[in-house]
Enzyme design. Structure first.
Site, PDB file in Angstrom:
ATOM      1  N   GLY A 176      -8.034   1.431  -2.022  1.00 33.20           N
ATOM      2  CA  GLY A 176      -8.291   0.013  -2.270  1.00 33.20           C
ATOM      3  C   GLY A 176      -7.966  -0.867  -1.083  1.00 33.20           C
ATOM      4  O   GLY A 176      -7.846  -2.080  -1.225  1.00 33.20           O
TER       5      GLY A 176
ATOM      6  N   GLY B 273       0.803  -1.211   0.000  1.00 38.56           N
ATOM      7  CA  GLY B 273       0.000   0.000   0.000  1.00 38.56           C
ATOM      8  C   GLY B 273       0.833   1.256   0.000  1.00 38.56           C
ATOM      9  O   GLY B 273       2.062   1.240  -0.139  1.00 38.56           O
ATOM     10  N   VAL B 274       0.157   2.381   0.183  1.00 34.63           N
ATOM     11  CA  VAL B 274       0.794   3.694   0.162  1.00 34.63           C
ATOM     12  C   VAL B 274       1.552   3.922   1.465  1.00 34.63           C
ATOM     13  O   VAL B 274       1.104   3.528   2.529  1.00 34.63           O
ATOM     14  CB  VAL B 274      -0.273   4.788  -0.011  1.00 34.63           C
ATOM     15  CG1 VAL B 274       0.358   6.160  -0.015  1.00 34.63           C
ATOM     16  CG2 VAL B 274      -1.063   4.553  -1.299  1.00 34.63           C
ATOM     17  N   GLY B 275       2.726   4.570   1.406  1.00 35.52           N
ATOM     18  CA  GLY B 275       3.428   4.983   2.618  1.00 35.52           C
ATOM     19  C   GLY B 275       4.799   4.366   2.771  1.00 35.52           C
ATOM     20  O   GLY B 275       5.205   3.474   2.037  1.00 35.52           O
ATOM     21  N   GLY B 276       5.523   4.873   3.769  1.00 31.29           N
ATOM     22  CA  GLY B 276       6.893   4.447   4.003  1.00 31.29           C
ATOM     23  C   GLY B 276       7.016   3.021   4.481  1.00 31.29           C
ATOM     24  O   GLY B 276       7.956   2.313   4.100  1.00 31.29           O
ATOM     25  N   LEU B 277       6.083   2.576   5.337  1.00 36.13           N
ATOM     26  CA  LEU B 277       6.195   1.234   5.901  1.00 36.13           C
ATOM     27  C   LEU B 277       6.096   0.142   4.835  1.00 36.13           C
ATOM     28  O   LEU B 277       6.961  -0.742   4.785  1.00 36.13           O
ATOM     29  CB  LEU B 277       5.134   1.032   6.990  1.00 36.13           C
ATOM     30  CG  LEU B 277       5.109  -0.349   7.645  1.00 36.13           C
ATOM     31  CD1 LEU B 277       6.458  -0.686   8.272  1.00 36.13           C
ATOM     32  CD2 LEU B 277       4.001  -0.419   8.686  1.00 36.13           C
TER      33      LEU B 277
ATOM     34  N   GLU C 122      -2.786  -2.336  -6.465  1.00 37.49           N
ATOM     35  CA  GLU C 122      -3.408  -1.137  -7.018  1.00 37.49           C
ATOM     36  C   GLU C 122      -2.350  -0.082  -7.337  1.00 37.49           C
ATOM     37  O   GLU C 122      -2.414   0.587  -8.349  1.00 37.49           O
ATOM     38  CB  GLU C 122      -4.458  -0.573  -6.063  1.00 37.49           C
ATOM     39  CG  GLU C 122      -3.917  -0.072  -4.751  1.00 37.49           C
ATOM     40  CD  GLU C 122      -4.990   0.591  -3.915  1.00 37.49           C
ATOM     41  OE1 GLU C 122      -6.057   0.900  -4.439  1.00 37.49           O
ATOM     42  OE2 GLU C 122      -4.743   0.794  -2.713  1.00 37.49           O
TER      43      GLU C 122
ATOM     44  N   LEU D 251      -4.515   3.923  10.882  1.00 41.17           N
ATOM     45  CA  LEU D 251      -4.337   4.965  11.895  1.00 41.17           C
ATOM     46  C   LEU D 251      -4.711   4.506  13.298  1.00 41.17           C
ATOM     47  O   LEU D 251      -4.061   4.885  14.267  1.00 41.17           O
ATOM     48  CB  LEU D 251      -5.171   6.196  11.526  1.00 41.17           C
ATOM     49  CG  LEU D 251      -4.812   6.875  10.208  1.00 41.17           C
ATOM     50  CD1 LEU D 251      -5.814   7.983   9.900  1.00 41.17           C
ATOM     51  CD2 LEU D 251      -3.401   7.428  10.246  1.00 41.17           C
TER      52      LEU D 251
END
Length: 452
Positions: free
Chosen positions: A346, A224-228, A249, A323
């Site tokens: 997604g 997914g989106v993000g640094g992790l 996605e 979150l």
């Protein structure tokens, strides 16, 4: 479709300046600005010049990623003339939302083409950024196919803004022909937005270690989106895990790094030999890798994110950030109380699709705590989600939840088992308090309590 010898003539007939093109937009119109790295740039600036002439115009998009905000917002900061809507927020979109001039459209990403084609009014003007026309009269959308076909079904007027820096993306339904276009604008060729992953913290690294130990060779990855998620991709690249496939996605730099390390074979059940995605964002190197590369496949989101398509691949591993999680297992990935942060995207699509996959796993990751603006610390494993919190993933869909204290599987667990597991990965300073709240909520009994 035009005959080959007619293309040059027809192209010249449709070629106009950005200022000329936006004259078709009238008060009360619904306008689409494009998606991700296909957002219009010069047309936005041209429309900003006309703001004072218009009223009740709706402009729709997803993730504004350019360094500067949309110029229509700069020209109309109180949204007296134009309302700006987005189905997924970037940092700039969040700032605009806090100022009251950006509105969020809740969606399930896999359904977006149907939203546009069947559930909204006419899209009076659709504007996309595209690569230059090929010799057959086709313009490539670049590495973002996503909702485009649904938008085009409802668009009365179509304007393309040509950007010579837009990569040529191979895939499905990823071109538009000159015959489908009303106006062509040759833009100023801005650089595609560069998205840099944040440097992972020690907490991120610990979370990543719990996930990587559960990933097997032969898995199909969705990051997914993000640094992790990007960092987890880097961890996989250094591990013994191999023979991996991509069905995601978003296509990010982590996949490029895995490919360089020889980890990607794409030997999966469907779309063999292809790394499948619906949009891409990342580094300049990533865009260069995508350009005219036949091992990559950009496809519509109602294909990529369809549960049955995801599940057709074995051992799908879905990794996303969130979150907050409450003791029921409800996951909030969109808001901090009443403050909107981002969209569902997604995430739910892949949480559900991965679980349907043979041997599939989905992981929702969060640090156990966060420091608030006033310096105080709060637990992100909560008894109940706070007022205004959005349930992005319902408790019935949640599979693994991961913090720096471990990874727990909530599938098939009763309410008290879930609370017990989630408390076990909460920060130790908050566990007794969480137990008391769980008792008060009636989901924790004396016989279920264990020592940590």
């Amino acid at each position: 479709m035009y005959k080959m010898n007619e293309l040059s003539t027809e192209y010249k007939k449709k070629l106009v300046s950005a200022d000329e093109a936006v004259k078709v937009i009238k008060s009360g119109d619904r306008v689409h600005y494009g998606l991700f790295n296909g957002l219009v740039f010069d047309l936005d600036r041209a429309l900003a010049k006309r703001v004072g002439e218009l009223k009740d115009v709706l402009v729709m998009t997803s993730i504004w990623s350019y360094p500067d905000p949309p110029q229509i917002l700069v020209a109309d900061p109180e949204s007296k003339h134009i309302k700006y809507l987005s189905t997924q927020f970037s940092a700039l979109d969040r700032k605009a939302n806090k100022k009251g001039n950006c509105w969020f459209v809740p969606v399930q990403f896999r359904e977006n083409p149907k939203y546009w084609s069947e559930n909204v009014g006419d899209i009076n003007v659709a504007m996309f950024q595209v690569a230059p026309m090929d010799k057959y009269g086709n313009f490539n959308f670049g590495p973002q196919v996503a909702d485009y076909q649904g938008i085009l079904k409802k668009a009365k007027v179509v304007i393309v803004e040509v950007n010579e820096k837009q990569p040529i993306a191979h895939g499905y339904q990823n071109t538009i022909n000159l015959s489908q276009i009303d106006y062509v604008v040759e833009g100023t060729n801005p650089d595609l937005p560069i998205i840099k992953a944040k440097t992972p913290s020690e907490v991120d690294k610990k979370i990543g270690s719990y996930i990587v130990e559960k990933i097997k060779s032969g898995s199909t990855l969705q990051l997914g989106v993000g640094g992790l998620p990007n960092y987890i991709g880097a961890m996989i690249a250094k591990s013994d895990i191999n023979n991996l496939s991509v069905h995601s996605e978003m296509f990010v730099d982590a996949y490029l790094n895995l490919y360089k390390e020889g980890k990607i074979t794409s030997n999966k059940n469907i779309d063999k030999g292809k790394m499948v995605y619906t949009f891409a964002q990342g580094s300049k190197e990533l865009y260069e890798f995508i350009d005219d590369n036949p091992i990559l496949c950009a496809a519509p989101v109602d294909y990529v994110n369809a549960l049955e398509v995801i599940a057709a691949n074995d051992q799908v591993v879905s990794i996303n950030s969130c979150l907050q999680v409450d003791l029921f297992g409800q996951v909030n990935s969109e808001s901090a109380g009443l403050q909107h942060i981002g969209g569902t995207g997604g995430q739910l699509d892949f949480v559900m699709g991965a679980f349907k996959s043979k041997g599939g796993q989905s992981f929702l990751c969060t640090p156990s705590t966060r420091k608030k603006k006033d310096g105080s610390i709060e637990s992100l494993i909560k008894p109940r989600l706070a007022e205004g919190s959005i349930v992005s993933v319902p408790r019935s869909a949640t599979h693994y939840v991961v913090t720096e204290y471990g990874a727990v599987n909530l599938k098939g667990k009763s309410t008290w088992e879930r609370s017990e597991l989630l408390i076990s990965i909460a920060h130790p300073d908050y566990r007794e308090q969480l137990i008391k709240e769980a008792e008060r909520m009636g989901i924790w009994t004396n016989t279920s309590k264990i020592s940590y």
